[in-house]
Scaffold this motif. Sequence first.
Motif, PDB file in Angstrom:
ATOM      1  N   CYS A   9       6.036  -4.807   0.298  1.00  0.00           N
ATOM      2  CA  CYS A   9       5.068  -3.782  -0.406  1.00  0.00           C
ATOM      3  C   CYS A   9       3.832  -4.504  -0.784  1.00  0.00           C
ATOM      4  CB  CYS A   9       5.928  -2.980  -1.302  1.00  0.00           C
ATOM      5  SG  CYS A   9       7.106  -2.095  -0.824  1.00  0.00           S
ATOM      6  N   SER A  13       0.396  -3.225   0.710  1.00  0.00           N
ATOM      7  CA  SER A  13      -0.816  -2.536  -0.088  1.00  0.00           C
ATOM      8  C   SER A  13      -2.037  -3.458   0.151  1.00  0.00           C
ATOM      9  CB  SER A  13      -0.302  -2.745  -1.562  1.00  0.00           C
ATOM     10  OG  SER A  13       0.887  -2.192  -1.663  1.00  0.00           O
ATOM     11  N   MET A  38      -1.916  -5.104  -9.335  1.00  0.00           N
ATOM     12  CA  MET A  38      -1.525  -3.809  -8.610  1.00  0.00           C
ATOM     13  C   MET A  38      -0.197  -3.086  -9.430  1.00  0.00           C
ATOM     14  SD  MET A  38       0.515  -4.182  -4.661  1.00  0.00           S
ATOM     15  CE  MET A  38       2.100  -3.231  -4.813  1.00  0.00           C
ATOM     16  N   GLU A  39      -0.490  -1.728  -8.978  1.00  0.00           N
ATOM     17  CA  GLU A  39       0.461  -0.864  -9.694  1.00  0.00           C
ATOM     18  C   GLU A  39       0.840   0.071  -8.876  1.00  0.00           C
ATOM     19  OE1 GLU A  39      -0.846   1.069 -13.591  1.00  0.00           O
ATOM     20  OE2 GLU A  39      -2.690  -0.095 -13.234  1.00  0.00           O
ATOM     21  N   SER A  40       2.087   0.474  -8.762  1.00  0.00           N
ATOM     22  CA  SER A  40       2.893   1.338  -7.943  1.00  0.00           C
ATOM     23  C   SER A  40       3.651   2.019  -8.706  1.00  0.00           C
ATOM     24  CB  SER A  40       3.077   1.053  -6.571  1.00  0.00           C
ATOM     25  OG  SER A  40       4.336   0.177  -6.422  1.00  0.00           O
ATOM     26  N   ASP A 119      -7.547   2.200  -3.738  1.00  0.00           N
ATOM     27  CA  ASP A 119      -6.355   3.272  -3.737  1.00  0.00           C
ATOM     28  C   ASP A 119      -5.750   3.472  -2.485  1.00  0.00           C
ATOM     29  OD1 ASP A 119      -6.410   4.045  -6.946  1.00  0.00           O
ATOM     30  OD2 ASP A 119      -8.322   4.783  -6.455  1.00  0.00           O
ATOM     31  N   THR A 121      -2.436   4.738   0.083  1.00  0.00           N
ATOM     32  CA  THR A 121      -1.311   5.648   0.462  1.00  0.00           C
ATOM     33  C   THR A 121      -0.830   4.949   1.735  1.00  0.00           C
ATOM     34  OG1 THR A 121      -2.047   7.617  -0.690  1.00  0.00           O
ATOM     35  CG2 THR A 121      -0.113   7.685   0.800  1.00  0.00           C
ATOM     36  N   MET A 134       4.653   4.987  -0.094  1.00  0.00           N
ATOM     37  CA  MET A 134       4.260   4.364  -1.217  1.00  0.00           C
ATOM     38  C   MET A 134       2.654   4.467  -1.687  1.00  0.00           C
ATOM     39  SD  MET A 134       4.247   0.122  -2.136  1.00  0.00           S
ATOM     40  CE  MET A 134       2.749  -0.062  -1.299  1.00  0.00           C
ATOM     41  N   LYS A 135       2.540   4.787  -2.962  1.00  0.00           N
ATOM     42  CA  LYS A 135       0.859   4.857  -3.247  1.00  0.00           C
ATOM     43  C   LYS A 135       0.790   3.813  -4.253  1.00  0.00           C
ATOM     44  CE  LYS A 135       0.727  10.009  -3.006  1.00  0.00           C
ATOM     45  NZ  LYS A 135      -0.635  10.385  -2.408  1.00  0.00           N
ATOM     46  N   SER A 136      -0.304   3.101  -4.182  1.00  0.00           N
ATOM     47  CA  SER A 136      -0.541   1.967  -5.192  1.00  0.00           C
ATOM     48  C   SER A 136      -2.141   1.897  -5.461  1.00  0.00           C
ATOM     49  CB  SER A 136      -0.339   0.722  -4.431  1.00  0.00           C
ATOM     50  OG  SER A 136      -1.016   0.448  -3.383  1.00  0.00           O
ATOM     51  N   THR A 137      -2.296   1.302  -6.504  1.00  0.00           N
ATOM     52  CA  THR A 137      -3.629   1.018  -7.123  1.00  0.00           C
ATOM     53  C   THR A 137      -3.801  -0.207  -7.469  1.00  0.00           C
ATOM     54  OG1 THR A 137      -3.830   3.345  -7.998  1.00  0.00           O
ATOM     55  CG2 THR A 137      -5.446   1.645  -8.833  1.00  0.00           C
ATOM     56  N   MET A 138      -4.909  -0.964  -6.862  1.00  0.00           N
ATOM     57  CA  MET A 138      -5.369  -2.473  -6.935  1.00  0.00           C
ATOM     58  C   MET A 138      -6.795  -2.384  -7.774  1.00  0.00           C
ATOM     59  SD  MET A 138      -3.774  -4.435  -3.942  1.00  0.00           S
ATOM     60  CE  MET A 138      -5.288  -4.170  -3.028  1.00  0.00           C
TER      61      MET A 138
END
Length: 192
Positions: A9, A13, A38-40, A119, A121, A134-138
């Motif tokens: 992941c 990401s 990184m957050e998810s 951002d 997906t 999985m959605k994530s923000t870096m």
Amino acid sequence: MNTRLLSCCIGFSLLSGAVCAQNVDMPKRKPGQWEIKMESAMMQGMVTTMEQCIDEKSDAEMQKKSMQGNDGGKSNCKLVSSKKTASGWEADTVCKQEKTTISGHTVMSGDFQSAYQMDSTTTFEPPMHGMKEMKSTMKVRYLGACKADMKPGDTTVNGVKIGQGGAAGQAPKMSQEDMKKMMEAMQKMKPQ
């Protein structure tokens, strides 16, 4: 949390941004030390913090390796589309890893000289380890010159130094000991 899934992941990401960065019109990152937070949802409120020391050559090499994946080139990755937007860039990528097709849509905003955000997906077909999306923000920011104990291509994850050449889109090459240290550091973290 499954360490293989976590490594995968983190890598995927980062992949969309690295593939997008291969677009020749896109600005290059400034050489030096970069921090990536990184957050998810999968990470249940925990934040993974990576630091990379780059120069122009190591950043280009990391981007090139990102297209090969972290499995010796068995992941066939390609950029499907990339376009400049009013606030940055938007890209779509597709990778094949074993029997899974991994599609990513990434929206990047900011610049490559001081800070930017990605951002993403990512969808897995069929699901990977039970995960379909999985959605994530870096959040990425420039810290300055590389730290004295890091050379171009070096990466740390949550303060643990790992194998050289593994950031910007490629899950870092980690020994079993490095993976164990990273997982121990993550278990000590508190959700933010």
